[in-house]
Design a protein around this motif. Structure first.
Motif, PDB file in Angstrom:
ATOM      1  N   ASN A 267       0.830  -1.208   0.000  1.00  0.00           N
ATOM      2  CA  ASN A 267       0.000   0.000   0.000  1.00  0.00           C
ATOM      3  C   ASN A 267       0.862   1.255   0.000  1.00  0.00           C
ATOM      4  O   ASN A 267       0.568   2.242  -0.680  1.00  0.00           O
ATOM      5  CB  ASN A 267      -0.926   0.004   1.213  1.00  0.00           C
ATOM      6  CG  ASN A 267      -1.996  -1.061   1.104  1.00  0.00           C
ATOM      7  OD1 ASN A 267      -2.339  -1.490   0.003  1.00  0.00           O
ATOM      8  ND2 ASN A 267      -2.507  -1.519   2.234  1.00  0.00           N
ATOM      9  N   ALA A 268       1.938   1.231   0.767  1.00  0.00           N
ATOM     10  CA  ALA A 268       2.860   2.368   0.760  1.00  0.00           C
ATOM     11  C   ALA A 268       3.507   2.533  -0.606  1.00  0.00           C
ATOM     12  O   ALA A 268       3.706   3.659  -1.085  1.00  0.00           O
ATOM     13  CB  ALA A 268       3.925   2.169   1.844  1.00  0.00           C
ATOM     14  N   TYR A 269       3.851   1.376  -1.256  1.00  0.00           N
ATOM     15  CA  TYR A 269       4.414   1.457  -2.602  1.00  0.00           C
ATOM     16  C   TYR A 269       3.428   2.120  -3.570  1.00  0.00           C
ATOM     17  O   TYR A 269       3.819   2.945  -4.422  1.00  0.00           O
ATOM     18  CB  TYR A 269       4.786   0.064  -3.101  1.00  0.00           C
ATOM     19  CG  TYR A 269       5.887  -0.611  -2.321  1.00  0.00           C
ATOM     20  CD1 TYR A 269       6.802   0.134  -1.584  1.00  0.00           C
ATOM     21  CD2 TYR A 269       6.002  -1.998  -2.312  1.00  0.00           C
ATOM     22  CE1 TYR A 269       7.813  -0.480  -0.862  1.00  0.00           C
ATOM     23  CE2 TYR A 269       7.009  -2.629  -1.586  1.00  0.00           C
ATOM     24  CZ  TYR A 269       7.905  -1.855  -0.860  1.00  0.00           C
ATOM     25  OH  TYR A 269       8.895  -2.478  -0.150  1.00  0.00           O
ATOM     26  N   GLN A 270       2.142   1.764  -3.472  1.00  0.00           N
ATOM     27  CA  GLN A 270       1.138   2.350  -4.373  1.00  0.00           C
ATOM     28  C   GLN A 270       0.984   3.856  -4.139  1.00  0.00           C
ATOM     29  O   GLN A 270       0.842   4.620  -5.100  1.00  0.00           O
ATOM     30  CB  GLN A 270      -0.212   1.646  -4.170  1.00  0.00           C
ATOM     31  CG  GLN A 270      -0.217   0.192  -4.607  1.00  0.00           C
ATOM     32  CD  GLN A 270      -1.568  -0.453  -4.360  1.00  0.00           C
ATOM     33  OE1 GLN A 270      -2.549  -0.103  -5.006  1.00  0.00           O
ATOM     34  NE2 GLN A 270      -1.602  -1.401  -3.425  1.00  0.00           N
ATOM     35  N   ILE A 271       1.030   4.278  -2.856  1.00  0.00           N
ATOM     36  CA  ILE A 271       0.966   5.709  -2.564  1.00  0.00           C
ATOM     37  C   ILE A 271       2.171   6.431  -3.161  1.00  0.00           C
ATOM     38  O   ILE A 271       2.047   7.515  -3.762  1.00  0.00           O
ATOM     39  CB  ILE A 271       0.889   5.952  -1.048  1.00  0.00           C
ATOM     40  CG1 ILE A 271      -0.422   5.376  -0.490  1.00  0.00           C
ATOM     41  CG2 ILE A 271       0.981   7.436  -0.733  1.00  0.00           C
ATOM     42  CD1 ILE A 271      -1.668   6.036  -1.042  1.00  0.00           C
ATOM     43  N   ALA A 272       3.352   5.810  -3.043  1.00  0.00           N
ATOM     44  CA  ALA A 272       4.546   6.427  -3.614  1.00  0.00           C
ATOM     45  C   ALA A 272       4.450   6.499  -5.132  1.00  0.00           C
ATOM     46  O   ALA A 272       4.828   7.512  -5.754  1.00  0.00           O
ATOM     47  CB  ALA A 272       5.785   5.638  -3.187  1.00  0.00           C
ATOM     48  N   ILE A 273       3.952   5.417  -5.756  1.00  0.00           N
ATOM     49  CA  ILE A 273       3.788   5.426  -7.212  1.00  0.00           C
ATOM     50  C   ILE A 273       2.795   6.507  -7.632  1.00  0.00           C
ATOM     51  O   ILE A 273       3.006   7.230  -8.616  1.00  0.00           O
ATOM     52  CB  ILE A 273       3.336   4.039  -7.697  1.00  0.00           C
ATOM     53  CG1 ILE A 273       4.456   3.010  -7.487  1.00  0.00           C
ATOM     54  CG2 ILE A 273       2.950   4.088  -9.176  1.00  0.00           C
ATOM     55  CD1 ILE A 273       4.014   1.589  -7.781  1.00  0.00           C
ATOM     56  N   ALA A 274       1.691   6.652  -6.871  1.00  0.00           N
ATOM     57  CA  ALA A 274       0.691   7.678  -7.199  1.00  0.00           C
ATOM     58  C   ALA A 274       1.279   9.080  -7.085  1.00  0.00           C
ATOM     59  O   ALA A 274       1.042   9.944  -7.942  1.00  0.00           O
ATOM     60  CB  ALA A 274      -0.523   7.533  -6.283  1.00  0.00           C
ATOM     61  N   LEU A 275       2.082   9.318  -6.030  1.00  0.00           N
ATOM     62  CA  LEU A 275       2.728  10.636  -5.900  1.00  0.00           C
ATOM     63  C   LEU A 275       3.701  10.886  -7.043  1.00  0.00           C
ATOM     64  O   LEU A 275       3.777  12.002  -7.586  1.00  0.00           O
ATOM     65  CB  LEU A 275       3.460  10.724  -4.559  1.00  0.00           C
ATOM     66  CG  LEU A 275       2.571  10.783  -3.306  1.00  0.00           C
ATOM     67  CD1 LEU A 275       3.427  10.765  -2.046  1.00  0.00           C
ATOM     68  CD2 LEU A 275       1.698  12.023  -3.331  1.00  0.00           C
ATOM     69  N   GLY A 276       4.438   9.838  -7.440  1.00  0.00           N
ATOM     70  CA  GLY A 276       5.343   9.999  -8.564  1.00  0.00           C
ATOM     71  C   GLY A 276       4.599  10.298  -9.855  1.00  0.00           C
ATOM     72  O   GLY A 276       5.029  11.156 -10.653  1.00  0.00           O
TER      73      GLY A 276
END
Length: 460
Positions: free
Chosen positions: A55-64
Motif C-alpha cells: 500500500n505504501a508502494y502504491q501511494i509512492a507510485i501515485a505521488l510519482g
C-alpha cells in the motif's frame, strides 16, 4: 498471502439508521453516533493499511505519477496555448472546450498515466497490489468527466455547485461508503409536527428540483421559440402564452420535485396559508402589478412595438414583463414602468389600432401675403418631406387673425412614429422656411411702438 485489497473491515449493519421520526429522536441520535463511529473505524483502518508495504508502494507510485503529470502539463501548456492562438476562426463553443482542456491538462495527463500503470501492475503482480492505484485512477477519471460535463452549465455559481457536489458523490461511490453517508445524513433531521426534514431529504430535494427546473427551463425556451415563430398569434398573446407556460412548467416541476422527494405537502398547507396572508398585505403593489400585467396582455391595449406616451415619457414598448413594461425612448433610455400605472393612468397609444399618426404645426404669415397662396405653399412644402404620407394629403387652415400675423395650422400624416416626432416637425418647419423664402412670403414677428412723453407745461 496477506490480503491487501481491503484496507478496513466491513462495518456491521447499522440498525435503525434509516428514517427515525417522532418520539424516536434519542434512537436517531444513537444511530448517528454509531454511524460516525463506523466511519471513524474505516478511516482508522485505511490509515493503518497505508503502513503495509505494498500500500505504501502504491501511494509512492501515485505521488510519482502526480509529479510527472504536473511536469508534463507545465511542458505541454505553452505549446498548447500557441496552437490555440492559431485557431481563432473556430466556433466559440469549440474554443471554450479547448480552454477547458488547457485548464484541466494536469488531470488529463494523470488519467493517461495512471490507467496504463494499473494495467501494467495487474499483469506483473497480484491485483491486490494495484487496488489503491485503481481507486485513484477511477477518482481521477470521474473528476475529469464531471469537470467536462458541468462546463455545459452557463451560470458560474450553479456550475461550481454541481461540480463540487458531483465530485463528492463520485468519491463516496468509488470508496464504497455511500450507505453510511446516506444513513448519517438521514439521521440528522428536524421535525415540525408530522413533517420531518433531514439533510438527506434536502440533498434529494436540491438535486431533484434542480434537474426538474433545468428540464422546465429547456421546455419553456423551446415553447417560447415556437410561439414567437407563429405569426398567427399577436405579440401580446405570444407574451401571455409564454408567461402562462413558464408559470405552469415551473409550478409543475416544484410540485413533482417535492412529491418525489417525499415531502408531505399537506403539512405545509397551514404554513403556506400564513405566509400567503403576510405576503398579501406586504406585497400589494407587486400583486397589483402582476394582475395588471395579465389584464394588459388579455385586453391587448398595448403590445410590444406600440408607440406610447405616458406623462413626459414617449417611446415604444420593448418588452412586456410580469411586473413592469419596458419603454425605450428616442434618446436610448429604457424606462421600466409598473403595469399598474398603465392600467390606472392615461396612456396615449400612437399605434393602437393603426400606425397612422397626424401631426399639427402652427405658423404665421404677414397680412400683406395672399392667404390662398400661403396655404398652397405650405401644403406643397409638407408634401416634399420624406416621411409625410402622400395618400393622406396635408391640409392647411387659417385659425385666426393675430396681432402681428395671420395664424395658420398645417396638418400632415406619418406612418412611423417610432422614427420620432420632433425631427419630422423640424423637417416640415425647415421646408416651410425654404418655400416661403423662394416665394417672398414673410414671417412676421411682434413689433411694438414706444413713445416717450416728456414732463412740461405743454403736457398739462
Amino acid at each position: 498471502m496477506e490480503n491487501e485489497t481491503s484496507l478496513s473491515a466491513t462495518p456491521a449493519p447499522v440498525e435503525g439508521a434509516a428514517s427515525p421520526s417522532g418520539p424516536e429522536a434519542v434512537s436517531a441520535a444513537s444511530d448517528a453516533h454509531e454511524i460516525a463511529l463506523s466511519l471513524a473505524d474505516k478511516a482508522q483502518g485505511f490509515l493503518e493499511g497505508l503502513l503495509r508495504p505494498w500500500n505504501a508502494y502504491q501511494i509512492a507510485i501515485a505521488l510519482g505519477l502526480f509529479i510527472v503529470a504536473h511536469l508534463l502539463a507545465q511542458l505541454l501548456r505553452p505549446r498548447y496555448r500557441e496552437w490555440m492562438r492559431t485557431r481563432e476562426n473556430w466556433p466559440k463553443w469549440r474554443l471554450r472546450f479547448m480552454l477547458l482542456v488547457e485548464r484541466r491538462l494536469r488531470l488529463i495527463c494523470l488519467v493517461f498515466l495512471v490507467f496504463p500503470t494499473v494495467w501494467l501492475m495487474r499483469e506483473i503482480t497480484w491485483p491486490s497490489r494495484s487496488y489503491l492505484l485503481g481507486v485513484i485512477a477511477n477518482l481521477a477519471l470521474a473528476w475529469l468527466v464531471i469537470a467536462i460535463v458541468t462546463r455545459l452549465i452557463n451560470n458560474g455559481f450553479l456550475r461550481s455547485l454541481v461540480r463540487y457536489a458531483g465530485w463528492a458523490w463520485a468519491t463516496l461511490v468509488i470508496l464504497g461508503i455511500t450507505e453510511e453517508a446516506i444513513s448519517l445524513m438521514d439521521s440528522a433531521a428536524v421535525e415540525f409536527g408530522s413533517l420531518r426534514l433531514s439533510v438527506w431529504m434536502l440533498v434529494q430535494a436540491v438535486v431533484t428540483l434542480g434537474l426538474l427546473f433545468f428540464l422546465a427551463r429547456s421546455v419553456s425556451k423551446a415553447t417560447a421559440s415556437g410561439v414567437r415563430r407563429n405569426e398567427d398569434i399577436s405579440p401580446s398573446m405570444q407574451v401571455l402564452v409564454i408567461k402562462f407556460a413558464q408559470v405552469g412548467l415551473y409550478g409543475l416541476a416544484l410540485f413533482v420535485g417535492l412529491r418525489a422527494t417525499g415531502v408531505d405537502l399537506t403539512g405545509l398547507a397551514v404554513l403556506s396559508g400564513a405566509i400567503g396572508v403576510g405576503l398579501g398585505f406586504g406585497l400589494q403593489k407587486v400583486v397589483s402589478n402582476l394582475v395588471s400585467g395579465v389584464i394588459i396582455l388579455l385586453d391587448k391595449s398595448i403590445k410590444p412595438g406600440d408607440v406610447i406616451s405616458l406623462g413626459e415619457t414617449f417611446g415604444w414598448i420593448n418588452t412586456l414583463g410580469a411586473r413592469y413594461t419596458s419603454v425605450v425612448t428616442r434618446d436610448g433610455r429604457e424606462y421600466l414602468i409598473p403595469n399598474e400605472d398603465l392600467i390606472t393612468g392615461q396612456v396615449v397609444n400612437w399605434s393602437h389600432s393603426d400606425d397612422f399618426v397626424r401631426l399639427d404645426i402652427y405658423f404665421g404669415a404677414a397680412y400683406g401675403d395672399d392667404p390662398h397662396k400661403v396655404r398652397a405653399l405650405a401644403i406643397e412644402a409638407a408634401q416634399g418631406v420624406e416621411r409625410v404620407l402622400s395618400h393622406k394629403a396635408p391640409v392647411c387652415h387659417i385659425v385666426g387673425f393675430g396681432d402681428s400675423s395671420v395664424d395658420y395650422i398645417l396638418r400632415f400624416w406619418i406612418r412611423d412614429p417610432t422614427g420620432g416626432l420632433t425631427n419630422i416637425r423640424g423637417n416640415v418647419y425647415l421646408a416651410l422656411w425654404d418655400k416661403f423664402q423662394e416665394n417672398d412670403i414673410s414671417i412676421p414677428f411682434p413689433q411694438r411702438e414706444v413713445r416717450v412723453l416728456r414732463d412740461g407745461p405743454e403736457m398739462l
